[in-house]
Write a protein that holds these residues in place. Sequence first.
Motif, PDB file in Angstrom:
ATOM      1  N   HIS A 213       0.832  -1.196   0.000  1.00  0.00           N
ATOM      2  CA  HIS A 213       0.000   0.000   0.000  1.00  0.00           C
ATOM      3  C   HIS A 213       0.874   1.257   0.000  1.00  0.00           C
ATOM      4  CE1 HIS A 213      -2.883  -3.013   1.121  1.00  0.00           C
ATOM      5  NE2 HIS A 213      -3.879  -2.147   1.196  1.00  0.00           N
ATOM      6  N   PRO A 214       0.397   2.346  -0.605  1.00  0.00           N
ATOM      7  CA  PRO A 214       1.161   3.597  -0.589  1.00  0.00           C
ATOM      8  C   PRO A 214       1.230   4.162   0.828  1.00  0.00           C
ATOM      9  CG  PRO A 214      -0.581   3.629  -2.253  1.00  0.00           C
ATOM     10  CD  PRO A 214      -0.855   2.462  -1.362  1.00  0.00           C
ATOM     11  N   PRO A 215       2.178   5.060   1.084  1.00  0.00           N
ATOM     12  CA  PRO A 215       2.242   5.724   2.397  1.00  0.00           C
ATOM     13  C   PRO A 215       0.948   6.489   2.659  1.00  0.00           C
ATOM     14  CG  PRO A 215       4.253   6.114   1.132  1.00  0.00           C
ATOM     15  CD  PRO A 215       3.273   5.479   0.193  1.00  0.00           C
ATOM     16  N   SER A 216       0.582   6.601   3.926  1.00  0.00           N
ATOM     17  CA  SER A 216      -0.662   7.274   4.295  1.00  0.00           C
ATOM     18  C   SER A 216      -0.731   8.694   3.750  1.00  0.00           C
ATOM     19  CB  SER A 216      -0.814   7.291   5.812  1.00  0.00           C
ATOM     20  OG  SER A 216      -0.893   5.979   6.323  1.00  0.00           O
ATOM     21  N   ALA A 217       0.380   9.418   3.822  1.00  0.00           N
ATOM     22  CA  ALA A 217       0.389  10.808   3.360  1.00  0.00           C
ATOM     23  C   ALA A 217       0.046  10.898   1.879  1.00  0.00           C
ATOM     24  CB  ALA A 217       1.751  11.440   3.626  1.00  0.00           C
ATOM     25  N   GLN A 218       0.548   9.952   1.099  1.00  0.00           N
ATOM     26  CA  GLN A 218       0.261   9.950  -0.335  1.00  0.00           C
ATOM     27  C   GLN A 218      -1.212   9.672  -0.599  1.00  0.00           C
ATOM     28  OE1 GLN A 218       2.608   7.138  -2.584  1.00  0.00           O
ATOM     29  NE2 GLN A 218       1.815   7.824  -4.560  1.00  0.00           N
ATOM     30  N   ARG A 219      -1.781   8.781   0.193  1.00  0.00           N
ATOM     31  CA  ARG A 219      -3.187   8.441   0.010  1.00  0.00           C
ATOM     32  C   ARG A 219      -4.088   9.608   0.411  1.00  0.00           C
ATOM     33  NH1 ARG A 219      -4.170   2.335   2.028  1.00  0.00           N
ATOM     34  NH2 ARG A 219      -5.942   2.611   0.586  1.00  0.00           N
ATOM     35  N   LEU A 220      -3.754  10.266   1.501  1.00  0.00           N
ATOM     36  CA  LEU A 220      -4.529  11.431   1.934  1.00  0.00           C
ATOM     37  C   LEU A 220      -4.460  12.551   0.902  1.00  0.00           C
ATOM     38  CD1 LEU A 220      -3.543  11.414   5.704  1.00  0.00           C
ATOM     39  CD2 LEU A 220      -5.851  11.052   4.799  1.00  0.00           C
ATOM     40  N   ASP A 221      -3.282  12.716   0.305  1.00  0.00           N
ATOM     41  CA  ASP A 221      -3.113  13.737  -0.728  1.00  0.00           C
ATOM     42  C   ASP A 221      -3.939  13.397  -1.960  1.00  0.00           C
ATOM     43  OD1 ASP A 221      -1.682  16.127  -1.809  1.00  0.00           O
ATOM     44  OD2 ASP A 221      -0.884  14.654  -3.211  1.00  0.00           O
ATOM     45  N   GLN A 222      -3.973  12.128  -2.326  1.00  0.00           N
ATOM     46  CA  GLN A 222      -4.766  11.683  -3.472  1.00  0.00           C
ATOM     47  C   GLN A 222      -6.246  11.983  -3.251  1.00  0.00           C
ATOM     48  OE1 GLN A 222      -3.677  10.417  -6.294  1.00  0.00           O
ATOM     49  NE2 GLN A 222      -5.549   9.642  -7.244  1.00  0.00           N
ATOM     50  N   VAL A 223      -6.725  11.687  -2.056  1.00  0.00           N
ATOM     51  CA  VAL A 223      -8.128  11.935  -1.743  1.00  0.00           C
ATOM     52  C   VAL A 223      -8.420  13.432  -1.739  1.00  0.00           C
ATOM     53  CG1 VAL A 223      -9.904  11.721   0.047  1.00  0.00           C
ATOM     54  CG2 VAL A 223      -8.390   9.796  -0.451  1.00  0.00           C
ATOM     55  N   ALA A 224      -7.502  14.218  -1.183  1.00  0.00           N
ATOM     56  CA  ALA A 224      -7.693  15.672  -1.145  1.00  0.00           C
ATOM     57  C   ALA A 224      -7.809  16.249  -2.549  1.00  0.00           C
ATOM     58  CB  ALA A 224      -6.542  16.336  -0.389  1.00  0.00           C
ATOM     59  N   ARG A 225      -6.989  15.772  -3.468  1.00  0.00           N
ATOM     60  CA  ARG A 225      -7.046  16.249  -4.853  1.00  0.00           C
ATOM     61  C   ARG A 225      -8.368  15.846  -5.515  1.00  0.00           C
ATOM     62  NH1 ARG A 225      -1.689  14.328  -5.156  1.00  0.00           N
ATOM     63  NH2 ARG A 225      -2.396  12.602  -6.479  1.00  0.00           N
ATOM     64  N   THR A 226      -8.815  14.645  -5.206  1.00  0.00           N
ATOM     65  CA  THR A 226     -10.087  14.180  -5.772  1.00  0.00           C
ATOM     66  C   THR A 226     -11.246  15.015  -5.254  1.00  0.00           C
ATOM     67  OG1 THR A 226      -9.210  11.916  -5.891  1.00  0.00           O
ATOM     68  CG2 THR A 226     -11.593  12.188  -6.078  1.00  0.00           C
ATOM     69  N   ILE A 227     -11.216  15.333  -3.971  1.00  0.00           N
ATOM     70  CA  ILE A 227     -12.275  16.153  -3.382  1.00  0.00           C
ATOM     71  C   ILE A 227     -12.294  17.541  -4.007  1.00  0.00           C
ATOM     72  CG2 ILE A 227     -13.044  17.278  -1.246  1.00  0.00           C
ATOM     73  CD1 ILE A 227     -12.027  14.799   0.248  1.00  0.00           C
ATOM     74  N   GLN A 228     -11.128  18.078  -4.338  1.00  0.00           N
ATOM     75  CA  GLN A 228     -11.074  19.373  -5.020  1.00  0.00           C
ATOM     76  C   GLN A 228     -11.795  19.307  -6.367  1.00  0.00           C
ATOM     77  OE1 GLN A 228      -6.907  20.398  -5.247  1.00  0.00           O
ATOM     78  NE2 GLN A 228      -6.930  21.454  -3.272  1.00  0.00           N
ATOM     79  N   VAL A 229     -11.587  18.234  -7.091  1.00  0.00           N
ATOM     80  CA  VAL A 229     -12.248  18.047  -8.384  1.00  0.00           C
ATOM     81  C   VAL A 229     -13.769  17.951  -8.184  1.00  0.00           C
ATOM     82  CG1 VAL A 229     -12.544  16.478 -10.338  1.00  0.00           C
ATOM     83  CG2 VAL A 229     -10.255  16.941  -9.441  1.00  0.00           C
ATOM     84  N   ILE A 230     -14.174  17.194  -7.173  1.00  0.00           N
ATOM     85  CA  ILE A 230     -15.599  17.016  -6.888  1.00  0.00           C
ATOM     86  C   ILE A 230     -16.248  18.358  -6.522  1.00  0.00           C
ATOM     87  CG2 ILE A 230     -17.242  15.995  -5.258  1.00  0.00           C
ATOM     88  CD1 ILE A 230     -15.341  13.563  -5.075  1.00  0.00           C
ATOM     89  N   ASN A 231     -15.597  19.098  -5.626  1.00  0.00           N
ATOM     90  CA  ASN A 231     -16.157  20.374  -5.172  1.00  0.00           C
ATOM     91  C   ASN A 231     -16.160  21.422  -6.287  1.00  0.00           C
ATOM     92  OD1 ASN A 231     -16.625  19.341  -2.634  1.00  0.00           O
ATOM     93  ND2 ASN A 231     -14.721  20.123  -1.757  1.00  0.00           N
ATOM     94  N   SER A 232     -15.149  21.381  -7.142  1.00  0.00           N
ATOM     95  CA  SER A 232     -15.097  22.317  -8.263  1.00  0.00           C
ATOM     96  C   SER A 232     -16.275  22.092  -9.201  1.00  0.00           C
ATOM     97  CB  SER A 232     -13.777  22.164  -9.018  1.00  0.00           C
ATOM     98  OG  SER A 232     -13.733  23.015 -10.141  1.00  0.00           O
ATOM     99  N   ALA A 233     -16.590  20.834  -9.453  1.00  0.00           N
ATOM    100  CA  ALA A 233     -17.722  20.510 -10.318  1.00  0.00           C
ATOM    101  C   ALA A 233     -19.034  20.948  -9.677  1.00  0.00           C
ATOM    102  CB  ALA A 233     -17.743  19.017 -10.610  1.00  0.00           C
ATOM    103  N   LYS A 234     -19.136  20.758  -8.370  1.00  0.00           N
ATOM    104  CA  LYS A 234     -20.345  21.169  -7.657  1.00  0.00           C
ATOM    105  C   LYS A 234     -20.532  22.680  -7.742  1.00  0.00           C
ATOM    106  CE  LYS A 234     -20.590  17.524  -4.128  1.00  0.00           C
ATOM    107  NZ  LYS A 234     -20.498  17.248  -2.667  1.00  0.00           N
ATOM    108  N   ALA A 235     -19.441  23.417  -7.606  1.00  0.00           N
ATOM    109  CA  ALA A 235     -19.502  24.883  -7.655  1.00  0.00           C
ATOM    110  C   ALA A 235     -20.020  25.380  -8.996  1.00  0.00           C
ATOM    111  CB  ALA A 235     -18.138  25.478  -7.358  1.00  0.00           C
ATOM    112  N   GLN A 236     -19.810  24.567 -10.025  1.00  0.00           N
ATOM    113  CA  GLN A 236     -20.268  24.915 -11.361  1.00  0.00           C
ATOM    114  C   GLN A 236     -21.629  24.297 -11.678  1.00  0.00           C
ATOM    115  OE1 GLN A 236     -17.161  24.155 -14.285  1.00  0.00           O
ATOM    116  NE2 GLN A 236     -15.584  24.610 -12.775  1.00  0.00           N
TER     117      GLN A 236
END
Length: 244
Positions: A213-236
Motif C-alpha cells: 500500500h502507498p504511504p498514508s500521506a500519499q493516500r490522503l493527498d490523493q483523496v484531497a485532490r479528488t475532493i477538489q475536483v468534486i467540489n469544483s464541479a459542484k460549484a459549477q
Amino acid sequence: MRKLLATAATALLAACTSTTTPLPQQGSQPVAMRDTQSSVNAYYRVAARVEPVAESVCRSFHSNKPRNFCDFQVKVNTDPSEPPNAYQTIGRDGRPIITFNVNMLRSFRNDDEIAFVFGHEAGHQIARHIEQTQNNQLAGAVLGGILVAVGGGDAQVGVDIGGAIGGRSYSKKYELQADTIAAHIADRAGYNAAIGARTFERTRGSSALLATHPPSAQRLDQVARTIQVINSAKAQGGRAPVAW
C-alpha cells in the motif's frame, strides 16, 4: 511450456483472490474500540446507502458485464481473533463480496470512515483490480519459471517468486485508484470523504502495509485532490465524472 503454464495457473488458483484494506495496530495511533453490536449495526446502516451508489457507478462503466458483476454483497466476518481488516472477493456466483471483520468495524470512529472504506473496496471491483492482479501474477509466474528453469534451477521456485512479484507490481497504483473511486462514491452517498479518509492516519509506521500500500500521506493527498475536483464541479452546478 504447457507444463509451466499449468504449474503457474495451479499456484495462482491456490492463492486467495481478494483485495484488502488492513488497519494494523502496531506502530499506529491508539484506537478506541467500540462495542461490536453497535459497530455492526452502523456498518449495515451505512452500506444500505453506499451500496446502491457503488452499484450505479459500477454499472456506468460495465454495462456490458453480467448483472451480478456490480451486485455487491455485504458481509461481516465475526471472528474476534482476527486483526482489523476489510476485503473484496468474488463469490462462486460471480458477485463481488465486500467483507468487514468485527475488529475493523469496532475501530471506525464515524460513519464517514465506514462509507469511505466500503467505497474503496467497491472501487477495486469497478477498476477490475482482482482480474488485473491475477493477470500480473500469471505473467510473473510464467516469466519467473522460465528464467529459473533456463538457469538450471527449480521452475516451481521461479513460479512462486515471479507470481508474488507480479501480483505486487501495480498494487500501490491500484490502492490509489480505489481511493479515488471511494472519494466519489462516499460523496455521492452523502458522506464526507475527507473525514472518511482519515482512517489512513492510523496506518502510519507499518512496514508490512507499506509493502503493498502507498504511504498514508500519499493516500490522503490523493483523496484531497479528488475532493477538489468534486467540489469544483459542484460549484459549477455539475457532478464530477468518476475517473481514476
